[in-house]
Structures are given as structure tokens and as C-alpha cells.
Enzyme design. Sequence first.
Site, mmCIF file in Angstrom:
data_model
loop_
_atom_site.group_PDB
_atom_site.id
_atom_site.type_symbol
_atom_site.label_atom_id
_atom_site.label_comp_id
_atom_site.label_asym_id
_atom_site.label_seq_id
_atom_site.Cartn_x
_atom_site.Cartn_y
_atom_site.Cartn_z
ATOM 1 N N LYS A 25 0.763 -0.958 -0.088
ATOM 2 C CA LYS A 25 -0.385 0.364 -0.083
ATOM 3 C C LYS A 25 0.426 1.386 -0.019
ATOM 4 C CE LYS A 25 1.011 1.637 4.443
ATOM 5 N NZ LYS A 25 1.451 2.760 4.873
ATOM 6 N N PRO A 110 9.211 -4.766 0.541
ATOM 7 C CA PRO A 110 10.518 -4.329 1.884
ATOM 8 C C PRO A 110 9.539 -4.001 2.565
ATOM 9 C CG PRO A 110 10.461 -3.014 -0.600
ATOM 10 C CD PRO A 110 9.004 -3.491 -0.691
ATOM 11 N N VAL A 111 10.737 -4.732 3.636
ATOM 12 C CA VAL A 111 10.798 -4.763 4.927
ATOM 13 C C VAL A 111 11.062 -3.757 5.633
ATOM 14 C CG1 VAL A 111 11.376 -5.940 7.310
ATOM 15 C CG2 VAL A 111 10.838 -6.918 4.567
ATOM 16 N N GLY A 118 3.855 -6.586 5.887
ATOM 17 C CA GLY A 118 3.693 -7.660 6.930
ATOM 18 C C GLY A 118 2.144 -7.558 7.173
ATOM 19 N N SER A 119 1.749 -6.636 6.717
ATOM 20 C CA SER A 119 -0.127 -6.773 6.609
ATOM 21 C C SER A 119 -0.395 -7.397 5.679
ATOM 22 C CB SER A 119 -0.143 -5.104 6.930
ATOM 23 O OG SER A 119 0.202 -4.474 8.145
ATOM 24 N N ASP A 152 -3.058 -1.865 9.264
ATOM 25 C CA ASP A 152 -3.530 -1.674 7.643
ATOM 26 C C ASP A 152 -3.827 -2.919 7.047
ATOM 27 O OD1 ASP A 152 -2.045 0.601 7.253
ATOM 28 O OD2 ASP A 152 0.292 -0.194 7.143
HETATM 29 P P1 ATP Z 1 4.097 -1.151 9.588
HETATM 30 O O1 ATP Z 1 2.883 -1.727 8.949
HETATM 31 O O2 ATP Z 1 4.530 -1.227 11.260
HETATM 32 O O3 ATP Z 1 3.745 0.714 9.748
HETATM 33 P P2 ATP Z 1 5.929 -1.535 7.508
HETATM 34 O O4 ATP Z 1 5.179 -1.561 6.101
HETATM 35 O O5 ATP Z 1 6.730 0.572 7.580
HETATM 36 O O6 ATP Z 1 5.648 -1.223 8.869
HETATM 37 P P3 ATP Z 1 6.645 -4.257 7.190
HETATM 38 O O7 ATP Z 1 7.666 -4.939 5.870
HETATM 39 O O8 ATP Z 1 5.195 -4.288 7.515
HETATM 40 O O9 ATP Z 1 6.691 -2.361 7.645
HETATM 41 O O10 ATP Z 1 7.144 -4.964 9.271
HETATM 42 C C1 ATP Z 1 6.782 -3.906 10.073
HETATM 43 C C2 ATP Z 1 7.781 -4.794 10.844
HETATM 44 O O11 ATP Z 1 6.847 -6.383 11.107
HETATM 45 C C3 ATP Z 1 8.996 -5.373 10.597
HETATM 46 O O12 ATP Z 1 9.837 -5.425 11.966
HETATM 47 C C4 ATP Z 1 9.439 -6.486 10.553
HETATM 48 O O13 ATP Z 1 10.383 -7.434 10.993
HETATM 49 C C5 ATP Z 1 7.865 -7.414 11.228
HETATM 50 N N1 ATP Z 1 6.633 -8.222 10.763
HETATM 51 C C6 ATP Z 1 6.209 -9.282 11.516
HETATM 52 N N2 ATP Z 1 6.039 -10.090 9.733
HETATM 53 C C7 ATP Z 1 5.982 -9.310 9.120
HETATM 54 C C8 ATP Z 1 5.935 -10.137 7.770
HETATM 55 N N3 ATP Z 1 5.557 -11.245 7.503
HETATM 56 N N4 ATP Z 1 6.839 -9.352 6.536
HETATM 57 C C9 ATP Z 1 7.642 -8.334 6.935
HETATM 58 N N5 ATP Z 1 7.798 -7.811 8.514
HETATM 59 C C10 ATP Z 1 7.253 -8.172 9.312
#
Ligand code: ATP
Length: 316
Positions: A25, A110-111, A118-119, A152
Amino acid sequence: MLSRPVSPQLAPVLPESVTVRAPAKLNLHLSVGARRRDGFHDLTTIFQALSVYDEVTATVSPTLSVTVRGEGEGDVPLDSDNLAMRAALALADVAGCQPAGNLAIRKAIPVSAGLAGGSADAAAALLACDALWGTALDRAALLDLAAGLGSDVPFALTGGTALGTGRGEQLLPVLAAGRWHWVLAVAAGGLATPQVYEELDRQRDGDPPASNAGLDVLINALRSRDPAALGPALSNDLQSAALSLRPDLRHTLAAGAEFGSVGCVVSGSGPTCAFLTVSADHAVQLAAELTGAGVCRTVRAAYGPVGGARILPAGD
Ligand code: ATP
């Protein structure tokens, strides 16, 4: 307790394996209200789902486990901190069934990049396990479960372009005409979302947050098919906090503007910078220029809106 059927005559045959893909997103507008008593902030946001997808394949297995391959695989937890595993556990709890299966996550999102990877994995795991276990939850129940997993996650299920309120989990569809072409500049290293909100609170120093100025302009621009109207309407209250924690992002934003993007915004809590372009070709060209300029770790061209999490036909 539900369990897998022993007799094919008595119950529908459940699949051995189900693959679901779910989108990243982008927040085209994000206004952050005051911090609430529960620690969350009230948000008003316009989400758009982009054509960058994670896939989760749930396969029959005696226990619940997670494996991760792809973009940022070393940064993703493999235990119950993994959002996909949490989703499976929450579904099993609600449905009263055994949480058994392997969740193989193939990451392209990307993480910790502000793209809600993660969502996406949580939404994908919900749909995949629902099909694997035959729990057949209805849409409202799935959305409810999703909201409990994270702000999210409901949007990762629904996709498209939507107005999110509350923590972002209360959704209303927004009409977006046509297809919008984006370039995502993904920074090295992530930003922790709670830290970005803390920085915003620090910057505000108790001052009341600004209003939702610009939201109507953005919503009208989304119907116009005109990137020149949408570009200047992009906004994100978290951007100044993200830039304060990652001053290097200013160079990335400046480079995108210099190379002719028609609008830019830091995605969610960052550090990904999203650039709007006028066409698919323009996006490819801008992506090449940003790569050449060395202002980020990697670059993706993507379009939106795309649909939310969906089961892929077997064999895809
Ligand atoms: P947020 O949704 O908190 O704004 P983001 O979109 O910036 O986060 P994500 O990639 O969703 O980033 O990862 C946020 C955190 O969730 C990271 O610390 C990661 O280690 C943890 N996490 C848990 N499960 C997952 C997953 N399946 N994929 C990615 N990250 C994950």
C-alpha cells in the site's frame, strides 16, 4: 474443534495447498490526529494498493510454521512475531480449529519500508488458511479479524483506493479513475513506525495537529485521471518526522523532482519515497534515472490501484 475431514464422502475435500497474493500500500494522503488514550493516533488516510505483491502459500503440515524467501528475508521473524503466523493463530482461535500448516512467504514488498508488507502477509495468511482449513469465514468476520491484527491489514484484504479512518482500519472505497504510475525509491535500512510517530509528537510539542486540509482536492484529483492534478495533492503528516530521522531522504525526494516526477510523498512512516509519473514509460525512465543517481537502495516501478488479497488458481 474442526479438523481436516477423514472421509471425503462426509465433508468437502480441502486443498493440500493454497497460495494467496496481497499488495503493498501507499498512503496518498495521511493526516495524523492527536495521540489517543490507547497510544494510537487517529488517522485520516487515502490508501492505494500497488502492483508489488507478497505471496503466502499455506500447505498442510502437522504443526504451524513459517518460512520466508525473497526481499528482506533476513529481517522477518519466523516465530509468533511474524504477522502471517499471528493471522493464522487468530483465525484458528476464532474458528475453533487446529492451527496447523506451513506458511511459505515469498516477499517482494520491502520490509520496514512503509509499504505494509507485514500486513499484506497477514491478510494473505488469513485467506490462505481460511481456504486450507475450510473455515469459510464471511467477509465481515475476516475484516474484523484483520483489524485486530493491525491497522493496515483490512486494506490489504480489500485493496483498490480507500479512505481509512480510526487507526486506518475503518475503510470506505474511493473512486479512482484510471491507472496511476508510480516509482518507489526504497532506502537502505527501514524506519520503525512507533519511532516515527514519537518523532512527530516531539515535533508537535503538544500543539494541536493540523486539519485535513487538501483531502477534498486529492479525492477530486483521483477522479480526474490527471497526474498533474494528483501530484501536488499528495501529503503525509509523518513526512517531516521521517525526514528528521532520515535526512538522506531529502536527496532522494529532490532527485525525483529534478528528474521530472509530477509529485512525491514519503510512503506511510517511510523510508520509501513514492514518485508519481504520467505514464508507464515515464515510470520506467524515472526508475532508471533514480537508479543511476544512486539515491536509494533499489527502485521499483508500480501501478495502482490493484485489487486486494486473492487466492491464485492452483498452478500459477
Ligand atoms: P508498519 O505496517 O508497521 O507501518 P512497514 O510497512 O513499514 O510497517 P513491514 O514490512 O510491515 O513494514 O514490517 C514492520 C515490522 O514487522 C518489521 O519489524 C518486521 O520485522 C515485522 N514483521 C512481522 N511479520 C512480518 C512479515 N510477514 N513481513 C514483514 N515484516 C514482518
